[in-house]
Structures are given as structure tokens and as C-alpha cells.
Write a protein that holds these residues in place. Structure first.
Motif, PDB file in Angstrom:
ATOM      1  N   ALA A  98       0.640  -1.198  -0.026  1.00  0.00           N
ATOM      2  CA  ALA A  98      -0.101   0.049  -0.085  1.00  0.00           C
ATOM      3  C   ALA A  98       0.628   1.077  -0.035  1.00  0.00           C
ATOM      4  O   ALA A  98       0.426   2.326  -0.024  1.00  0.00           O
ATOM      5  N   GLY A  99       2.184   1.071   0.243  1.00  0.00           N
ATOM      6  CA  GLY A  99       2.895   2.026   0.285  1.00  0.00           C
ATOM      7  C   GLY A  99       3.958   2.377   1.505  1.00  0.00           C
ATOM      8  O   GLY A  99       4.568   3.626   1.651  1.00  0.00           O
ATOM      9  N   ALA A 100       3.671   1.663   2.621  1.00  0.00           N
ATOM     10  CA  ALA A 100       4.528   1.924   3.676  1.00  0.00           C
ATOM     11  C   ALA A 100       6.007   1.702   3.494  1.00  0.00           C
ATOM     12  O   ALA A 100       6.236   0.752   2.488  1.00  0.00           O
ATOM     13  N   ALA A 194      16.590   7.189 -10.753  1.00  0.00           N
ATOM     14  CA  ALA A 194      16.158   6.831 -12.163  1.00  0.00           C
ATOM     15  C   ALA A 194      15.259   5.476 -12.124  1.00  0.00           C
ATOM     16  O   ALA A 194      14.128   5.508 -12.755  1.00  0.00           O
ATOM     17  N   VAL A 195      15.640   4.564 -11.327  1.00  0.00           N
ATOM     18  CA  VAL A 195      14.811   3.453 -10.941  1.00  0.00           C
ATOM     19  C   VAL A 195      13.595   3.590 -10.506  1.00  0.00           C
ATOM     20  O   VAL A 195      12.426   3.015 -10.949  1.00  0.00           O
ATOM     21  N   LEU A 196      13.302   4.277  -9.616  1.00  0.00           N
ATOM     22  CA  LEU A 196      12.055   4.801  -8.925  1.00  0.00           C
ATOM     23  C   LEU A 196      11.123   5.505 -10.105  1.00  0.00           C
ATOM     24  O   LEU A 196      10.024   5.173  -9.980  1.00  0.00           O
ATOM     25  N   ALA A 197      11.839   6.320 -10.626  1.00  0.00           N
ATOM     26  CA  ALA A 197      10.906   6.971 -11.829  1.00  0.00           C
ATOM     27  C   ALA A 197      10.348   6.174 -12.851  1.00  0.00           C
ATOM     28  O   ALA A 197       9.305   6.352 -13.051  1.00  0.00           O
ATOM     29  N   LYS A 198      11.341   5.333 -13.115  1.00  0.00           N
ATOM     30  CA  LYS A 198      10.810   4.430 -14.305  1.00  0.00           C
ATOM     31  C   LYS A 198       9.551   3.534 -13.792  1.00  0.00           C
ATOM     32  O   LYS A 198       8.939   3.159 -14.566  1.00  0.00           O
ATOM     33  N   LEU A 199       9.662   3.066 -12.686  1.00  0.00           N
ATOM     34  CA  LEU A 199       8.941   1.998 -11.990  1.00  0.00           C
ATOM     35  C   LEU A 199       7.589   2.830 -11.352  1.00  0.00           C
ATOM     36  O   LEU A 199       6.621   2.162 -11.362  1.00  0.00           O
ATOM     37  N   ALA A 201       7.488   4.210  -8.553  1.00  0.00           N
ATOM     38  CA  ALA A 201       7.663   3.947  -7.103  1.00  0.00           C
ATOM     39  C   ALA A 201       8.062   5.105  -6.242  1.00  0.00           C
ATOM     40  O   ALA A 201       8.730   5.886  -6.742  1.00  0.00           O
ATOM     41  N   ARG A 202       7.349   5.096  -5.115  1.00  0.00           N
ATOM     42  CA  ARG A 202       7.571   6.246  -4.187  1.00  0.00           C
ATOM     43  C   ARG A 202       8.863   6.085  -3.684  1.00  0.00           C
ATOM     44  O   ARG A 202       9.331   7.284  -3.303  1.00  0.00           O
ATOM     45  N   ASP A 203       9.204   5.059  -3.367  1.00  0.00           N
ATOM     46  CA  ASP A 203      10.516   4.825  -2.560  1.00  0.00           C
ATOM     47  C   ASP A 203      11.323   3.449  -2.819  1.00  0.00           C
ATOM     48  O   ASP A 203      10.697   2.646  -3.662  1.00  0.00           O
ATOM     49  N   ARG A 204      12.354   3.346  -2.285  1.00  0.00           N
ATOM     50  CA  ARG A 204      12.927   1.955  -2.679  1.00  0.00           C
ATOM     51  C   ARG A 204      12.228   0.670  -2.197  1.00  0.00           C
ATOM     52  O   ARG A 204      12.142  -0.439  -2.755  1.00  0.00           O
ATOM     53  N   THR A 205      11.612   0.983  -1.156  1.00  0.00           N
ATOM     54  CA  THR A 205      10.973  -0.298  -0.646  1.00  0.00           C
ATOM     55  C   THR A 205       9.741  -0.903  -1.741  1.00  0.00           C
ATOM     56  O   THR A 205       9.503  -1.927  -2.023  1.00  0.00           O
ATOM     57  N   GLN A 206       9.020   0.453  -2.508  1.00  0.00           N
ATOM     58  CA  GLN A 206       7.974  -0.068  -3.299  1.00  0.00           C
ATOM     59  C   GLN A 206       8.536  -0.523  -4.642  1.00  0.00           C
ATOM     60  O   GLN A 206       8.009  -1.357  -5.200  1.00  0.00           O
ATOM     61  N   ALA A 207       9.913   0.090  -4.934  1.00  0.00           N
ATOM     62  CA  ALA A 207      10.651  -0.776  -6.231  1.00  0.00           C
ATOM     63  C   ALA A 207      10.949  -2.181  -5.718  1.00  0.00           C
ATOM     64  O   ALA A 207      10.974  -2.820  -6.615  1.00  0.00           O
ATOM     65  N   VAL A 208      11.380  -2.333  -4.690  1.00  0.00           N
ATOM     66  CA  VAL A 208      11.839  -3.740  -4.327  1.00  0.00           C
ATOM     67  C   VAL A 208      10.568  -4.717  -4.322  1.00  0.00           C
ATOM     68  O   VAL A 208      10.882  -5.739  -4.843  1.00  0.00           O
ATOM     69  N   ILE A 209       9.422  -4.218  -3.665  1.00  0.00           N
ATOM     70  CA  ILE A 209       8.457  -5.132  -3.737  1.00  0.00           C
ATOM     71  C   ILE A 209       7.908  -5.304  -5.317  1.00  0.00           C
ATOM     72  O   ILE A 209       7.558  -6.483  -5.498  1.00  0.00           O
ATOM     73  N   ALA A 210       7.979  -4.384  -6.176  1.00  0.00           N
ATOM     74  CA  ALA A 210       7.685  -4.333  -7.442  1.00  0.00           C
ATOM     75  C   ALA A 210       8.617  -5.667  -8.275  1.00  0.00           C
ATOM     76  O   ALA A 210       8.339  -6.279  -9.058  1.00  0.00           O
ATOM     77  N   ALA A 211       9.769  -5.506  -7.848  1.00  0.00           N
ATOM     78  CA  ALA A 211      10.727  -6.344  -8.196  1.00  0.00           C
ATOM     79  C   ALA A 211      10.687  -7.599  -7.920  1.00  0.00           C
ATOM     80  O   ALA A 211      10.621  -8.731  -8.550  1.00  0.00           O
TER      81      ALA A 211
END
Length: 220
Positions: A98-100, A194-199, A201-211
Motif C-alpha cells: 500500500a506504500g509503507a 532513475a529506477v524509482l521514476a521508471k517504475l 515507485a514512491r521509494d526503494r521499498t516499493q521498487a523492491v516489492i515490484a521487483a
């Protein structure tokens, strides 16, 4: 300036314990308390905390829905640290989805509580990466999320960005990634941005969840 924290938990003793631990540190300051997620949005707008430490289960509005509402309603929202009794809990994973930005166990030692708040506020490391991998393995991988896979494909990460995302998922901080890749920390920050913008994602946690959910990174 100290990191400011809003405590949200329906148990007064939990709030009192967290306040005592955090306010013993010169760089941390508790600016408010609430007993339910329903009170989060007005308090965040009034107090503008850097971090919200929020119970995942509350009687009126739980931490998952409060997280969604906060991120949807407040511009430039604070970091969200979910506080929970059990780490291997689907509620925790849903809160992260959810974004935590991370989670904290209620039984954590004072030093762990302080470190968690600081890490989440800084946003340059993944909090409890091994636990996030475990949660992803238990609740994320089983989804076989085609939308997450499609979103990752659309992101068209460069080879270096993909490498940075893998290292983020492994729990490495920006400084550790820089050392691993033999580049400067500012270069890593640029790659992470760049990774966050392309995905999206609000932060690295959300990027990792997506990964994890896309299958780009294996929880194993």
C-alpha cells in the motif's frame, strides 16, 4: 533538525514506550500521538512529521487503509513505518504494498526502534531486507503478478539500473552499492532515482516489492 515522528497505535502503553525510546535520542522527536488511523491525515497536515509510526491493526481504520488514504490525500507525505506484533504477517506485506516504507516489531529492542526510524527517514537503505524477502516469498511470489511484470518491462531499465535494483532488493545501502560497483555515492543516488521514476515507485521499498512481485528478483 531532529527527525519528527507521529505515533499511531490504539494501545497507550505502546505509544508511551515508543515515545520514551525515541525521545531519549537527541536527533528524534515525537510531535504527536493518535489512537487510530482515522486521525492520521488531519494530524499529518497539522504537524508535518517526517515519519509516521503506525500500528497495522486498529479498530476503526487499520494501518493498511490509513497508509493508502494518507498517500492519496497528502502532498509530500511522510515516511510510514508500520508497527506490528508479527513480522511474517500478510497484513504487513499488504501495508508495504500500500506504500509503507518499512515495518517495526513491537518487541524490538530500543536500539532497533531507533535505527528503524532513522533508516526510514533517510530512505537510503531497505529496512529488514531478509524479512521483506520472506514476506515476498510467502505472499508476493504466489500472486504471479502479470501487471508487475508488464510494468517492469515498460520501465526498460538499463543494465546498470537493473543491477542497482537487484542490489537494493538484497538490502544494500547506497554507500554499499557504490562500493560494490566501484562508483561514487552520488552516481548510485542518480541510478536509484532513475529506477524509482521508471517504475513509478514512491521509494526503494516499493521498487523492491515490484521487483519481487514481477519475478525480476527471486525471494529465495
Amino acid at each position: 533538525m531532529p527527525v519528527t515522528v507521529l505515533l499511531v497505535d490504539d494501545e497507550p502503553l505502546v505509544r508511551a514506550g515508543l515515545r520514551a525510546v525515541l525521545e531519549a535520542q537527541p536527533d528524534l522527536r515525537v510531535v504527536g500521538e493518535a489512537a487510530d488511523g482515522a486521525a492520521v491525515i488531519p494530524l499529518v497536515r497539522e504537524l508535518r512529521p517526517d515519519v509516521v509510526a503506525m500500528d497495522v491493526r486498529m479498530p476503526l481504520l487499520d494501518g493498511i487503509e490509513a497508509t493508502r488514504a494518507l498517500l492519496r490525500s497528502v502532498q509530500d507525505p511522510p515516511k510510514i513505518l508500520v508497527v506490528t506484533t508479527f513480522e511474517n504477517d500478510e497484513y504487513v506485506y499488504e501495508a508495504l504494498r500500500a506504500g509503507a516504507d518499512g515495518f517495526l516489531l513491537k518487541r524490538a529492542r530500543p536500539a532497533e526502534i531507533v535505527n528503524a526510524v532513522r533508516l526510514v527517514a533517510e530512505g537510503e537503505s531497505l529496512l529488514f531486507p531478509a524479512a521483506v524477502r520472506q514476506l515476498a516469498g510467502a505472499y508476493g511470489a504466489e500472486r504471479g503478478n502479470p501487471r508487475a511484470r508488464a510494468a517492469l518491462d515498460r520501465a526498460a531499465l538499463t543494465e546498470r539500473e537493473a543491477e542497482v535494483l537487484r542490489l537494493m532488493a538484497a538490502g544494500l545501502s547506497n554507500a554499499e552499492i557504490a562500493a560494490r560497483l566501484v562508483v561514487g555515492t552520488e552516481t548510485v543516488k542518480s541510478h536509484v532515482s532513475a529506477v524509482l521514476a521508471k517504475l513509478g515507485a514512491r521509494d526503494r521499498t516499493q521498487a523492491v516489492i515490484a521487483a519481487y512481485e514481477s519475478g525480476f528478483v527471486s525471494p529465495g
